[in-house]
Design a protein around this motif. Sequence first.
Motif: not given
Length: 245
Positions: A179, A182, A191, A194, A210-212
């Motif tokens: 994170a 990133w 961006q 997150i 992790v997810s974005v």
Amino acid sequence: MIAALENRGFENSGAPGVVGNGVARNMDPASRDSSDPWRTMIGAAQFAAAKGSNVVQAQDPQSAMLAAATQPSLGENAIMQTALAGLEQSVGDSQIVQAVVISPLFGMTGIDPTAVLSPSGDMEETKKKLAEQVDALGSGIPPYLGGIVADVQHEKQGVGIALAYPDCTIAQQAADAVASRWVELAGDEAQGAITAHTAEGADGLCAATVSVYVDAEGDYQNPAYRAILEIYMRGQAGVLQIGES
């Protein structure tokens, strides 16, 4: 079959048990022959290794060595089972558009793959080799055993990342590091919101998840997914680079 190939000019490639007829991925127009299964359309070399009574064929020695190694199927592999559990948590009810399974080599830009490959598929040997290489890799995240990166779509485009680790303490450290990296490395267009968590996996393993979901709208190519794969294709250290955190 391998002996027959050696009679055709195949030589030891440098990778254990692998023979080849030239330099990997090297264009050689003079060697192009549409009737020759051991040359590509650009005349590049091919590599072969024995697997039981069969022969595997690949475009480079490392791929041939891995294909010939005795390894469990993905469905039986605790690392992939853990990564899948993590991905399910990471993406929730989002739609997975496409995904790629990654090995630790994905995070080792600048390292010779043969330095960490274990032809036997032994997990403990792989862990040992990974640990030996971390010092040479500079800054990054804790070394993972494998993982999945997915292009996901919900109300916004995004990426789901699941990396398998020996335990959830290390996995949480890795998720937090991903994170942080990133924000630093992924670029402005990638961006967004997150989340970084862990998910218990198979055989005591644990996934860093992790997810974005990006703030940008209207791009037909997912900028979050590209932020991981394009950096790798350019041979540069990216968000998932293994190293000292």
